[in-house]
Design an enzyme around this catalytic site. Sequence first.
Site, PDB file in Angstrom:
ATOM      1  N   LEU A  53       0.815  -1.217   0.000  1.00  0.00           N
ATOM      2  CA  LEU A  53       0.000   0.000   0.000  1.00  0.00           C
ATOM      3  C   LEU A  53       0.845   1.261   0.000  1.00  0.00           C
ATOM      4  O   LEU A  53       0.299   2.361  -0.115  1.00  0.00           O
ATOM      5  CB  LEU A  53      -0.921   0.000   1.231  1.00  0.00           C
ATOM      6  CG  LEU A  53      -1.738  -1.272   1.480  1.00  0.00           C
ATOM      7  CD1 LEU A  53      -2.613  -1.102   2.716  1.00  0.00           C
ATOM      8  CD2 LEU A  53      -2.585  -1.619   0.270  1.00  0.00           C
ATOM      9  N   TYR A 103       2.778  10.582 -11.914  1.00  0.00           N
ATOM     10  CA  TYR A 103       2.156   9.712 -10.906  1.00  0.00           C
ATOM     11  C   TYR A 103       1.589   8.458 -11.555  1.00  0.00           C
ATOM     12  O   TYR A 103       1.868   7.331 -11.117  1.00  0.00           O
ATOM     13  CB  TYR A 103       1.050  10.470 -10.166  1.00  0.00           C
ATOM     14  CG  TYR A 103       0.242   9.588  -9.231  1.00  0.00           C
ATOM     15  CD1 TYR A 103       0.806   9.075  -8.074  1.00  0.00           C
ATOM     16  CD2 TYR A 103      -1.094   9.274  -9.517  1.00  0.00           C
ATOM     17  CE1 TYR A 103       0.077   8.265  -7.217  1.00  0.00           C
ATOM     18  CE2 TYR A 103      -1.825   8.467  -8.674  1.00  0.00           C
ATOM     19  CZ  TYR A 103      -1.239   7.965  -7.524  1.00  0.00           C
ATOM     20  OH  TYR A 103      -1.965   7.148  -6.689  1.00  0.00           O
ATOM     21  N   LYS A 107       2.859   4.436 -11.233  1.00  0.00           N
ATOM     22  CA  LYS A 107       1.952   3.378 -10.785  1.00  0.00           C
ATOM     23  C   LYS A 107       1.860   2.264 -11.830  1.00  0.00           C
ATOM     24  O   LYS A 107       1.839   1.075 -11.499  1.00  0.00           O
ATOM     25  CB  LYS A 107       0.568   3.957 -10.492  1.00  0.00           C
ATOM     26  CG  LYS A 107       0.436   4.669  -9.168  1.00  0.00           C
ATOM     27  CD  LYS A 107       0.520   3.689  -8.008  1.00  0.00           C
ATOM     28  CE  LYS A 107       0.189   4.328  -6.681  1.00  0.00           C
ATOM     29  NZ  LYS A 107       0.274   3.378  -5.543  1.00  0.00           N
ATOM     30  N   ASN A 132     -11.267   7.371  -5.947  1.00  0.00           N
ATOM     31  CA  ASN A 132     -11.155   8.169  -4.731  1.00  0.00           C
ATOM     32  C   ASN A 132     -11.679   7.351  -3.545  1.00  0.00           C
ATOM     33  O   ASN A 132     -12.840   6.939  -3.529  1.00  0.00           O
ATOM     34  CB  ASN A 132     -11.982   9.451  -4.862  1.00  0.00           C
ATOM     35  CG  ASN A 132     -11.472  10.346  -5.969  1.00  0.00           C
ATOM     36  OD1 ASN A 132     -10.522  11.077  -5.806  1.00  0.00           O
ATOM     37  ND2 ASN A 132     -12.122  10.256  -7.134  1.00  0.00           N
ATOM     38  N   PRO A 280     -45.595  13.918  39.316  1.00  0.00           N
ATOM     39  CA  PRO A 280     -46.579  13.013  39.931  1.00  0.00           C
ATOM     40  C   PRO A 280     -47.979  13.626  39.950  1.00  0.00           C
ATOM     41  O   PRO A 280     -48.160  14.824  40.222  1.00  0.00           O
ATOM     42  CB  PRO A 280     -46.043  12.828  41.351  1.00  0.00           C
ATOM     43  CG  PRO A 280     -44.565  13.051  41.222  1.00  0.00           C
ATOM     44  CD  PRO A 280     -44.424  14.123  40.187  1.00  0.00           C
ATOM     45  N   GLY A 281     -48.971  12.807  39.601  1.00  0.00           N
ATOM     46  CA  GLY A 281     -50.359  13.217  39.642  1.00  0.00           C
ATOM     47  C   GLY A 281     -50.833  14.033  38.453  1.00  0.00           C
ATOM     48  O   GLY A 281     -52.023  14.339  38.339  1.00  0.00           O
TER      49      GLY A 281
END
Length: 368
Positions: A53, A103, A107, A132, A280-281
């Site tokens: 890689l 490049y 490669k 990409n 409550p209630g």
Amino acid sequence: MRVLITGSNGFIAKNLIVTLMKMPNIEILKYTRDDTKDNLVKLIREADFIFHLAGVNRPKNNNEFYEGNTNLTKEIVNIIEKYNKQIPILFSSSIQVGNNNDYSKSKEEAENIIQDYAIKNKVNCFIYRLPNVFGKWSKPNYNSVIATWCYNITRDIDIQVNNRDTQLILVYIGDVVHAFIEHLYLNNTKGIFYKVKTIYKKTLGEIEELLYKFKESRKTLLIPNIAIGFERVLYATYLSYLPKNRFSYKLSGHKDARGTFYEVLKTIDSGQLGISTTKPGITRGNHYHNTKNEKFLVIKGNALIELRDIFSNEIIQYNVSDNELEIVEMIPGYTHNITNTGNEEMILLIWANENYDPNKPDTNFVEV
């Protein structure tokens, strides 16, 4: 199996390594540009498989393309052959091959070296001309425009879009890693060039729009469709760039004598989620919906939920509590309420099948 990874500090390698670490019977050998050539020899002699890689894509001068891409590949092959080994190699190349720049040429030369090695030594080798690649741990202002944009947008930095119609060919790092790892166990493979199966084609404008939707979702609470496809992996990528002091965000709610209510999130096509507290209630509700439907879940405390068909006197009652979680459906045409029957604050989780629209609330007040 001893697996050598060149360029082990890189974006793709990092994601590959964390996956390999979870696999049984895999020993990971790492090579970086800071290692010596003697160490490379040692690692290759130990290796059973090589993920090559390492590469150069942002050099100070064009010669570095050939040094880091072509010459290193040649050196790896020479070492393998010197010690009479037959090691499969997976090489990360680029779809730029054929573009006639330094490049792409470097490669392509590396590809040819690996192809010759594979044929000469009858060894399985695998070349991926990657488009990409995006995902977590990609370096902003270096690896990809998505990494740069995610970094900037999460930090309120403006991004530059030269042409919103420019289309990118994209692969997600998770799919790349999955494809790579499969080759550890493939025998008698045919061919040498491979592709990642899942490929996305998106314009810069589409990516920009999604990323800003992700950002705005903290204010609007509207979550884009992030369960599948490109949106899912882009959102995961976006989150990975959040600054450490921005992992959380506050909600704006409503508070009165009865308790509180907060909208938590909204979806495009599956309604919204909210949470309320009741003292409550206190009784809340006493209304019905014509079309809207809701699910009530008491996650703390005790409550009595009552429903009545607006054309009937029969009252249906459910006593619920956090001791045994139970969802109660609010049926269209049934007026309903909920009363905190405990001595402590009651917390209710509420799902509605549609996002609240103050202009069309579909809420009609009628006592149960």
